[in-house]
Motif scaffolding. Structure first.
Motif, short mmCIF file in Angstrom:
data_model
loop_
_atom_site.label_atom_id
_atom_site.label_comp_id
_atom_site.label_asym_id
_atom_site.label_seq_id
_atom_site.Cartn_x
_atom_site.Cartn_y
_atom_site.Cartn_z
N LEU A 118 0.82 -1.20 0.00
CA LEU A 118 0.00 0.00 0.00
C LEU A 118 0.86 1.26 0.00
O LEU A 118 0.61 2.21 0.74
N ASP A 119 1.90 1.23 -0.82
CA ASP A 119 2.82 2.36 -1.03
C ASP A 119 3.74 2.62 0.17
O ASP A 119 4.39 3.68 0.22
N PRO A 132 -10.52 4.48 6.98
CA PRO A 132 -10.90 3.72 5.78
C PRO A 132 -12.26 4.20 5.31
O PRO A 132 -13.11 4.59 6.13
N LEU A 133 -12.50 4.20 4.03
CA LEU A 133 -13.77 4.67 3.51
C LEU A 133 -14.81 3.56 3.58
O LEU A 133 -14.56 2.43 3.16
N ALA A 134 -15.98 3.90 4.12
CA ALA A 134 -17.11 2.99 4.01
C ALA A 134 -17.50 2.91 2.54
O ALA A 134 -17.36 3.89 1.79
N ARG A 148 -18.77 5.72 -1.85
CA ARG A 148 -17.94 5.65 -0.64
C ARG A 148 -18.16 6.89 0.19
O ARG A 148 -18.59 7.93 -0.31
N GLY A 149 -17.81 6.77 1.46
CA GLY A 149 -17.92 7.91 2.35
C GLY A 149 -16.91 7.84 3.47
O GLY A 149 -16.47 6.75 3.85
N GLU A 150 -16.56 8.99 3.99
CA GLU A 150 -15.60 9.07 5.10
C GLU A 150 -16.13 8.38 6.34
O GLU A 150 -15.36 7.92 7.18
N PHE A 209 -6.02 5.60 5.57
CA PHE A 209 -6.09 4.50 4.61
C PHE A 209 -6.51 5.01 3.22
O PHE A 209 -5.89 4.70 2.23
N GLY A 210 -7.62 5.75 3.18
CA GLY A 210 -8.05 6.35 1.93
C GLY A 210 -8.72 5.41 0.96
O GLY A 210 -9.12 5.82 -0.13
N ALA A 211 -8.84 4.13 1.30
CA ALA A 211 -9.53 3.15 0.46
C ALA A 211 -10.55 2.42 1.33
O ALA A 211 -10.89 2.88 2.41
#
Length: 469
Positions: free
Chosen positions: A202-203, A216-218, A292-294, A361-363
């Motif tokens: 993951l980078d 993490p995004l829902a 998706r959402g925060e 996370f962002g995903a």
């Protein structure tokens, strides 16, 4: 006697890499996992419908199971196991019960992706002979490494003098968001004190460990079918109800859904198809979309708006729309208490040079179902990242992992489990804490991504106490 897993991390990972299977089709993968688990020796092993209720699965497919079953059979898969996995009920749960002590869960995912792996000689799996043997399918996200970690940790703990209970979830269908929910609802998730989940890369480079992800995004996956009326496009276009036109309106309008003041949201139409010929008014159109959402609430806001947009666009053009939410996953953040403990362990692992207590996370990830279940039951959960130098991004034909990270992941997980045994129950972090600094050869960074909120829990709106939205 089977050679110990700790001595064949690389070869085991490569064997999984050669045979990737997509969501709910992991027949050979599950069989191989069961063989290894039986060789280790556990107190309980549940496969497929014995590991979860099939009715709780999401994003289930039954269209093309038979070729995958037959392929597994041709490669020696146990017939009894294949029978047990009828209907695509793949995956397994292994349990070690060593008496009084903490109950610890470890979740690893096992499915591959529909990606054609590169044949470029600079791509190590191709050059070294462990490229995918299944056309159009690849372990392009590192789940081959994750399974290796799960087995190696199970072996190490089985051979230790640990007191307590370890439950390892070998979860199918992560890539479609379909397997986390049934695992979380199963009896094996009952009464877990701690839940560890893990991802490679993951980078984050080789030698770096993130002790716990945050934000993490829902997510929800949505399939839509728009049905209209076909007609001759030249002779009588007015007699048709154009499903393709309705689909175009739905796509444009979906990207126009207002953002929300409470936080970040996402929407995407990833696949769209319609029509049969240039001179026919399209009778049917199909879309695959996601929202998706925060927070879980923000995702649900986008889900509702997306469904309304699709149905409204269909109605405007004299069509009708069926919208199906095929899978979804909530937001769940890592607990600061476990972030601090994992940071301390990782800082003492050979080869780990840099430890981040937390990172956004962002995903999206359906391990959040298990995290949320454990947290709601009063336990603690974290989702850690073990860095690896991957030449290209996840979900690409040339993705690969630096196999030096395999040992790092095993050492961090085993060390964390043993420390949880000794420290159980882990003290709660006081409000305003900045995490525990690790004194070791590794550099540990602290800052804004440390433990969040006045109480470290989600507020009524589903956001952290100090988040903007």
């Amino acid at each position: 006697m089977t050679e110990p897993i700790r001595d064949r991390l690389v070869s085991l990972r490569r064997s999984f890499h050669r045979h990737p299977e997509p969501a709910w089709r992991e027949f050979l993968t599950t069989t191989r996992l069961v063989e290894e688990i039986r060789a280790i020796g556990v107190d309980e092993l549940a496969v497929g419908p014995d590991a979860y209720d099939p009715a709780d699965r999401m994003a289930v497919t039954d269209d093309d199971l038979e070729p995958w079953i037959e392929r597994a059979r041709e490669r020696g898969a146990d017939e009894d196991l294949l029978e047990r996995m009828t209907g695509g009920n793949t995956g397994a749960v292994a349990v070690l019960d060593r008496g009084e002590g903490p109950s610890i869960g470890l979740r690893v995912d096992i499915d591959g992706l529909f990606i054609e792996e590169s044949t470029d000689e600079e791509h190590d799996p191709a050059d070294e002979g462990f490229r995918s043997k299944i056309d159009g399918t690849m372990h392009a996200c590192g789940h081959d490494a994750h399974m290796t970690w799960g087995l190696a940790v199970l072996e190490a703990i089985a051979e230790s003098d640990i007191s307590g209970r370890l439950v390892v979830f070998f979860q199918p269908a992560e890539e479609t968001g379909g397997g986390g929910c049934p695992m979380a609802k199963s009896e094996f998730a009952d009464d877990l004190d701690y839940l560890l989940a893990i991802h490679v890369g993951l980078d984050h480079p080789t030698g770096e460990v993130v002790a716990g992800i945050e934000k993490p995004l829902a997510m929800c996956h949505v399939d839509a079918t728009i049905t209209g009326t076909s007609a001759h496009a030249g002779k009588a276009p007015n007699e048709g109800a154009n499903a393709m036109h309705a689909m175009g309106a739905a796509i444009v309008n979906a990207y126009g859904i207002p953002r929300h003041s409470d936080g970040m949201t996402r929407v995407n139409i990833g696949k769209a198809e319609a029509g049969t010929a240039s001179n026919v008014i399209a009778e049917e159109a199909h879309m695959a979309a996601e929202a998706r959402g925060e927070t879980t609430e923000l995702m649900e806001y986008m889900e509702r708006r997306l469904e309304r947009t699709m149905k409204s666009a269909a109605k405007m053009h004299g069509c009708r729309a069926e919208v199906d939410v095929v899978s979804k996953s909530p937001r769940a953040d890592s607990d600061p208490e476990l972030q601090a403990l994992v940071s301390e362990v990782a800082g003492g692992v050979e080869g780990v040079e840099h430890v981040l207590p937390a990172a956004d996370f962002g995903a999206s990830e359906d391990a959040t179902f298990l995290m949320e279940r454990v947290q709601n039951d009063g336990g603690l959960a974290t989702y850690m990242i073990v860095g690896t130098d991957h030449p290209t991004s996840h979900h690409t034909p040339t993705f690969d992992v630096d196999e030096a990270s395999l040992q790092h992941g095993v050492d961090v997980l085993v060390g964390t489990i043993r420390k949880l045994e000794r420290r159980h129950p882990v003290p709660r972090v006081e409000s305003g804490g900045d995490g525990e600094r690790v004194e070791s050869k590794a550099t540990v960074e602290h800052g804004e991504s440390g433990p969040l909120g006045e109480s470290g829990v989600l507020g009524e709106t589903g956001t952290r106490a100090e988040d903007d939205g």
